[in-house]
Design an enzyme around this catalytic site. Structure first.
Site, short mmCIF file in Angstrom:
data_model
loop_
_atom_site.label_atom_id
_atom_site.label_comp_id
_atom_site.label_asym_id
_atom_site.label_seq_id
_atom_site.Cartn_x
_atom_site.Cartn_y
_atom_site.Cartn_z
N GLU A 1 -5.01 -8.48 -0.51
CA GLU A 1 -5.73 -8.25 0.75
C GLU A 1 -7.15 -7.81 0.41
OE1 GLU A 1 -4.37 -5.47 3.67
OE2 GLU A 1 -2.27 -6.07 3.45
N GLU B 1 0.80 -1.22 0.00
CA GLU B 1 0.00 0.00 0.00
C GLU B 1 0.84 1.29 0.00
OE1 GLU B 1 -3.02 -0.35 3.03
OE2 GLU B 1 -3.79 -2.21 2.17
#
Length: 501
Positions: free
Chosen positions: A278, A159
């Site tokens: 995820e 991320e």
């Protein structure tokens, strides 16, 4: 609702539910409870890959700098990562590698994330970072063999489009990190697959497009694209907990459609695998939704559609040995796992167990169910009744009709709903003990079991009707298979109470 299944029925389903599962930081795998939870998950669901953070964090001890005779030197210690990977492989799991976070001795700054302080700054020396990756990958090749390591996907960072996970969310700096990392992997063996950018849903469209423009313009190795997605909105913080509105079920599929379109807009990447490394409902490990039946039904729908655009989608996470926001105060703390601490399955655990049984060719699918037929002619089905409006408590009835050869059929149903499998409610009923005793934990495990029902039907007109009554947020798995009834000489079921066929 009426659903008719005939012998020529066809539908589209790409079921990769068990391709990958998430975990917390890597060093947690050295703990006894973690191992026990993962062992149970593998025995009953059997994922293929596992992905988590912290490979290069200091508690794994891989990267070490020291001074000798006035000269700075580097050495590597793979003791702990070998222990972790050996255990994964013994349980039938392969690692889906995430390169991160930054070892303190290599970090250019002090910014960290989480209770366990993962460093999220760029390396102060990219040559050292590349050497770390090459040393690690080559160690794996030496220990496990190139044929095995070639099956391990390798992802760069986590991320980077969020300032919490990458200093200043600096796009250009991440592109440099990806470039150096991907080339380092390929120096070990050009066949090893590497990908990124592992972005989440903040400015994700610009990030993904810019990333693909960079890799294209600079001829940077890219074998697959990764991203994350979550389905909740603004947070309300109360004490240890976070409460968030749940977005409509089309929220994640629509987001993934956009990403798919961006990837396919690049001729060099059209059709390239997109892995969701995820996903979950909430992105917070303190949201009680992860512990309830609504989560199970919501995830059931997502598992039925995410394969339309994605090569895989990894639920975050398999268990609650997890410490991003510190150590949980109770067994039902809102953490991500399929299993609560104490080896207590949550309702979503069974959503995954049910999808692991869906094999063969899909014959029917809509927003409430999916049905497959295997090579032996057995039907496998999952149906759910998601209640998105929490003010409502609506039951649903699904009426199926299966076209079958005449004969006798065995039917088994397993149901998870707020009545039959709701360990969260049972825990609250017993007073919400923060530290339940062994007897209480045993009871909670018993309250976490699905309702199992069996029946036997004779088909004489080529049709088998099946009616499902689903309470709010129920998830139900059922099978229909040909049965040959054989009884011992003289045994007459009709004469035995409760034994009638």
């Amino acid at each position: 609702m009426n659903i008719n299944i005939n012998k020529s029925s066809k539908a589209q389903l790409r079921n990769n539910a068990v391709f990958c599962i998430g975990t917390g930081r890597m060093s947690l795998a050295l703990r006894h409870e973690y191992h026990n939870q993962l062992k149970k998950v593998q025995e009953e669901i059997c994922f293929k890959y596992i992905r988590g953070h912290g490979l290069f964090c200091d508690d794994m001890g891989i990267y070490n700098r020291y001074e000798e005779d006035g000269v700075q030197k580097t050495e590597y210690n793979f003791r702990y990562v070998d222990m972790v990977f050996d255990d994964y492989l013994s349980l039938g799991l392969k690692p889906f590698i995430e390169f991160g976070f930054m070892p303190e001795q290599l970090a250019s700054g002090e910014q960290t994330i989480f209770w366990w302080k993962g460093n999220v700054t760029p390396p102060k020396c990219y040559d050292e970072w590349a050497a770390l990756i090459k040393a690690t990958v080559n160690h794996w090749i030496s220990r496990y063999g190139i044929d095995e390591v070639l099956t391990w996907p390798m992802e760069v960072w986590n991320e980077p489009n969020l300032t919490a996970f990458w200093k200043d969310a600096d796009m250009d700096e991440y592109f440099k990190l990806y470039d150096v990392s991907a080339r380092a992997v390929k120096e070990c063996d050009k066949r090893i697959r590497v990908g990124g950018p592992a972005i989440c849903g903040v400015d994700d469209e610009r990030w993904l497009k810019s990333f693909l423009e960079y890799t294209t313009a600079n001829n940077v190795p890219l074998d697959f694209v990764t991203r994350h997605c979550y389905a909740t909105g603004a947070t309300e913080n109360i004490g240890h907990y976070v409460y968030q509105p749940l977005n409509p079920t089309n929220y994640i599929p629509d987001e993934l459609d956009v990403s798919r379109g961006i990837i396919d807009s690049f001729p060099a990447y059209k059709g390239m695998e997109m892995h969701i490394t995820e996903y979950n409902t909430s992105y917070s490990p303190r949201n009680p939704i992860h512990d309830n039946n609504q989560n199970a039904a919501y995830i059931a729908y997502l598992l039925s559609v995410m394969g339309d655009t994605c090569a895989s989608y990894s639920y975050w996470t398999f268990g609650d040995v997890f410490e991003e926001q510190g150590i949980a105060f109770t067994p039902f703390s809102g953490c991500f796992g399929l299993l609560a601490n104490g080896m207590i399955p949550k309702p979503t655990y069974y959503t995954y167990e049910f999808f692991s049984k869906i094999t063969g060719e899909c014959v029917s699918k809509d927003k409430n169910h999916v049905i497959t037929k295997d090579k032996n002619g057995t039907y496998h089905a999952i149906a759910w009744n998601l209640i998105e409006d929490e003010a409502k408590d609506t039951e649903s009835t699904l009426r199926f009709s299966f076209e079958l050869d005449n004969g006798r059929y065995f039917i088994v149903k397993k149901t998870v709903d707020e009545i039959t499998c709701n360990p969260l409610k049972s825990w609250i009923d017993m007073g919400s003990p923060a530290y339940p005793c062994e007897k209480q934990i045993k009871l909670l495990r018993e309250c976490a079991l699905p309702l199992v029902e069996t029946s036997n039907q004779t088909v004489s007109n080529g049709k088998l009707p099946l009616e499902l009554h689903l309470r709010a947020n129920a998830v139900c798995y059922f099978e229909i298979k040909k049965a040959e009834i054989k009884t011992d000489r003289g045994y007459i079921a009709e004469k035995v109470r409760g034994a009638q066929c």
